[in-house]
Design a protein around this motif. Structure first.
Motif, PDB file in Angstrom:
ATOM      1  N   SER A 205      -8.287 -32.073 -12.423  1.00  0.00           N
ATOM      2  CA  SER A 205      -7.464 -31.761 -11.251  1.00  0.00           C
ATOM      3  C   SER A 205      -6.006 -31.463 -11.598  1.00  0.00           C
ATOM      4  N   GLY A 206      -5.630 -31.640 -12.868  1.00  0.00           N
ATOM      5  CA  GLY A 206      -4.237 -31.434 -13.248  1.00  0.00           C
ATOM      6  C   GLY A 206      -3.942 -30.002 -13.639  1.00  0.00           C
ATOM      7  N   PRO A 207      -2.711 -29.735 -14.117  1.00  0.00           N
ATOM      8  CA  PRO A 207      -2.321 -28.393 -14.544  1.00  0.00           C
ATOM      9  C   PRO A 207      -3.163 -27.897 -15.725  1.00  0.00           C
ATOM     10  N   ASP A 208      -3.298 -26.582 -15.820  1.00  0.00           N
ATOM     11  CA  ASP A 208      -4.100 -25.993 -16.884  1.00  0.00           C
ATOM     12  C   ASP A 208      -3.604 -26.399 -18.269  1.00  0.00           C
ATOM     13  N   GLU A 209      -2.293 -26.430 -18.452  1.00  0.00           N
ATOM     14  CA  GLU A 209      -1.768 -26.759 -19.780  1.00  0.00           C
ATOM     15  C   GLU A 209      -2.118 -28.189 -20.165  1.00  0.00           C
ATOM     16  N   ASP A 210      -2.123 -29.096 -19.203  1.00  0.00           N
ATOM     17  CA  ASP A 210      -2.524 -30.471 -19.499  1.00  0.00           C
ATOM     18  C   ASP A 210      -3.994 -30.523 -19.889  1.00  0.00           C
TER      19      ASP A 210
ATOM     20  N   ARG B  51      -4.332 -29.344 -23.454  1.00  0.00           N
ATOM     21  CA  ARG B  51      -3.935 -30.413 -24.376  1.00  0.00           C
ATOM     22  C   ARG B  51      -5.050 -31.445 -24.526  1.00  0.00           C
ATOM     23  N   SER B  52      -5.746 -31.725 -23.437  1.00  0.00           N
ATOM     24  CA  SER B  52      -6.791 -32.745 -23.480  1.00  0.00           C
ATOM     25  C   SER B  52      -7.982 -32.317 -24.331  1.00  0.00           C
ATOM     26  N   LEU B  53      -8.099 -31.005 -24.602  1.00  0.00           N
ATOM     27  CA  LEU B  53      -9.233 -30.515 -25.392  1.00  0.00           C
ATOM     28  C   LEU B  53      -9.086 -30.794 -26.877  1.00  0.00           C
ATOM     29  N   ASP B  54      -7.867 -31.095 -27.332  1.00  0.00           N
ATOM     30  CA  ASP B  54      -7.610 -31.237 -28.775  1.00  0.00           C
ATOM     31  C   ASP B  54      -8.034 -29.976 -29.521  1.00  0.00           C
TER      32      ASP B  54
ATOM     33  N   SER C  48      -7.906 -17.457 -22.701  1.00  0.00           N
ATOM     34  CA  SER C  48      -7.264 -18.452 -21.843  1.00  0.00           C
ATOM     35  C   SER C  48      -6.700 -19.630 -22.628  1.00  0.00           C
ATOM     36  N   PHE C  49      -7.102 -19.786 -23.885  1.00  0.00           N
ATOM     37  CA  PHE C  49      -6.581 -20.866 -24.718  1.00  0.00           C
ATOM     38  C   PHE C  49      -5.325 -20.455 -25.478  1.00  0.00           C
ATOM     39  N   GLY C  50      -4.873 -19.218 -25.276  1.00  0.00           N
ATOM     40  CA  GLY C  50      -3.674 -18.767 -25.961  1.00  0.00           C
ATOM     41  C   GLY C  50      -3.894 -18.394 -27.406  1.00  0.00           C
TER      42      GLY C  50
ATOM     43  N   VAL D   2       0.481 -26.734 -38.457  1.00  0.00           N
ATOM     44  CA  VAL D   2       1.354 -26.921 -37.308  1.00  0.00           C
ATOM     45  C   VAL D   2       0.678 -27.880 -36.347  1.00  0.00           C
ATOM     46  N   SER D   3       1.332 -28.939 -35.999  1.00  0.00           N
ATOM     47  CA  SER D   3       0.750 -29.943 -35.097  1.00  0.00           C
ATOM     48  C   SER D   3       1.122 -29.614 -33.664  1.00  0.00           C
ATOM     49  N   ALA D   4       0.188 -29.857 -32.768  1.00  0.00           N
ATOM     50  CA  ALA D   4       0.445 -29.610 -31.348  1.00  0.00           C
ATOM     51  C   ALA D   4       1.502 -30.559 -30.830  1.00  0.00           C
ATOM     52  N   ALA D   5       2.283 -30.053 -29.910  1.00  0.00           N
ATOM     53  CA  ALA D   5       3.302 -30.894 -29.288  1.00  0.00           C
ATOM     54  C   ALA D   5       2.639 -31.953 -28.420  1.00  0.00           C
ATOM     55  N   GLY D   6       3.235 -33.082 -28.309  1.00  0.00           N
ATOM     56  CA  GLY D   6       2.657 -34.163 -27.541  1.00  0.00           C
ATOM     57  C   GLY D   6       2.788 -33.972 -26.059  1.00  0.00           C
TER      58      GLY D   6
END
Length: 360
Positions: free
Chosen positions: A165-170, A173-176, A265-267, A356-360
């Motif tokens: 239910s949250g924003p797409d970007e969140d 991020r949850s997909l790792d 859609s994943f950039g 490159v590590s993903a931003a938190g």
């Protein structure tokens, strides 16, 4: 001969001997088990269309140790043609790539009437399917052997996205999400050839590079053939992109960039271009990218423009070997270091390895 992409099985007296609602036990022969596992190795998906009690039939598949091989199951009391149609739709496969096997002539006739492009086989032919050309892809790749896992991961991912239910970007991020860019090996070349053939919306030139073309570049020390793969917490996406790069000391010529539409859609495209720009900046090389406008690749043009590629009279553009083909523009970028992506972990094991590590 069109290769079958998905075989839809009936269960009673087809996949197994016996009838779930009448027999205490059903029997899966070694021959049929081998057909199931070999088709899976060949990258041919399998599904179920059965008139049966769903829970009971699925429990038998699990007990026999083959439930995991079926990406979709339509088990109920509706017409088989409707079940086959739903399977084709959910997989986004054309009916010409679907096969159906059933012991009942009436069921095969019903499917053939409503879906004449679907190939139908009697149950007696099940043990011989592996010898038929339509079930024998010419090559086997890493991705084909794990195609079922990729589709199963995709279904799980889609369900999670619908429930989120949250924003797409969140959610991203949850997909790792993780991306790897690395030199193509012998086994990957056939898969990346397929990418250049099937990808139109995210193909920068709309050009199909044959296996022979790619192998010529693969053996040329001036060229890099790079494969982009992705995965996340649900499983692998497989090979999702190809980069064909000719390197000179002060200029890198990006001859081809193609990515699968399913990872837009994943950039993925922006991440690849940011990484390539960063690598060019580290090497002190300008980037020159081939681009041909087509009716379908507007999204790729936007990705290039957002990355900073533009028309230019920089001398390095004219220094790129060979005249550009008809309709091909050469876009230029003097690169500077780019920030890390916010939703992807990128590992690049190629020109200059970097993580490159993903931003938190």
């Amino acid at each position: 001969m069109t290769i079958v992409k998905c075989l839809v099985w009936d269960l009673d007296n087809t996949l197994w001997r016996g009838t779930v609602l009448e027999d205490d036990e059903v029997v899966l022969t070694d021959e049929i088990r081998e057909v199931i596992t070999t088709l899976d190795d060949r990258g041919i998906l399998q599904a179920v269309a059965s008139k049966n009690d769903h829970d009971l039939a699925w429990e038998r598949l699990e007990r026999l140790g083959v439930a995991e091989y079926f990406v979709l199951a339509r088990i109920g009391w509706g017409p088989k043609s409707q079940s086959v149609r739903e399977i084709a739709t959910e997989l986004n496969f054309a009916p010409t790539t679907i096969a159906f096997i059933d012991d009942q002539p009436a069921e095969r006739a019903e499917v053939a009437f409503h879906l004449p492009e679907v190939r139908c086989y009697p149950a007696e032919q099940a043990a011989t399917l592996l010898s038929l050309p339509e079930f024998s892809p010419p090559v086997s790749t890493v991705d084909s052997r794990r195609r079922r896992l990729m589709y199963q991961a995709g279904f799980a991912r889609d369900q999670a996205r619908e429930a989120y239910s949250g924003p797409d970007e969140d959610f991203l991020r949850s997909l790792d999400l993780s991306m790897t860019i690395a030199p193509a090996g012998e086994e990957e070349l056939s898969r990346v050839e397929e990418l250049t053939l099937r990808t139109s919306q995210m193909n920068a030139t709309g050009v199909h590079y044959s296996d022979a073309d790619l192998r010529a570049c693969f053996t040329d020390p001036a060229h890099e053939v790079l494969v982009v793969t992705m995965g996340d917490r649900f499983g692998p996406h497989g090979a999702v992109g190809i980069i064909l790069l000719e390197k000179k000391p002060s200029t890198w010529h990006l001859k081809l960039l193609a990515t699968s539409c399913r990872v837009v859609s994943f950039g993925a495209g922006a991440t690849i271009l940011n990484w390539l720009t960063d690598q060019g900046a580290r090497a002190g090389a300008h980037l020159v990218a081939d681009f041909r406008r087509t009716d379908r690749n507007r999204m790729m043009e936007i990705a290039y423009r957002f990355a900073g590629f533009a028309d230019s009279d920089c001398p390095c553009v004219s220094e790129v070997a060979g005249a550009s083909a008809a309709g091909v523009e050469r876009l230029h970028l003097e690169p500077s270091a780019r920030p890390a992506p916010t939703t992807l972990t990128l590992t690049a094991a190629d020109i200059a390895p970097v993580t490159v590590s993903a931003a938190g």
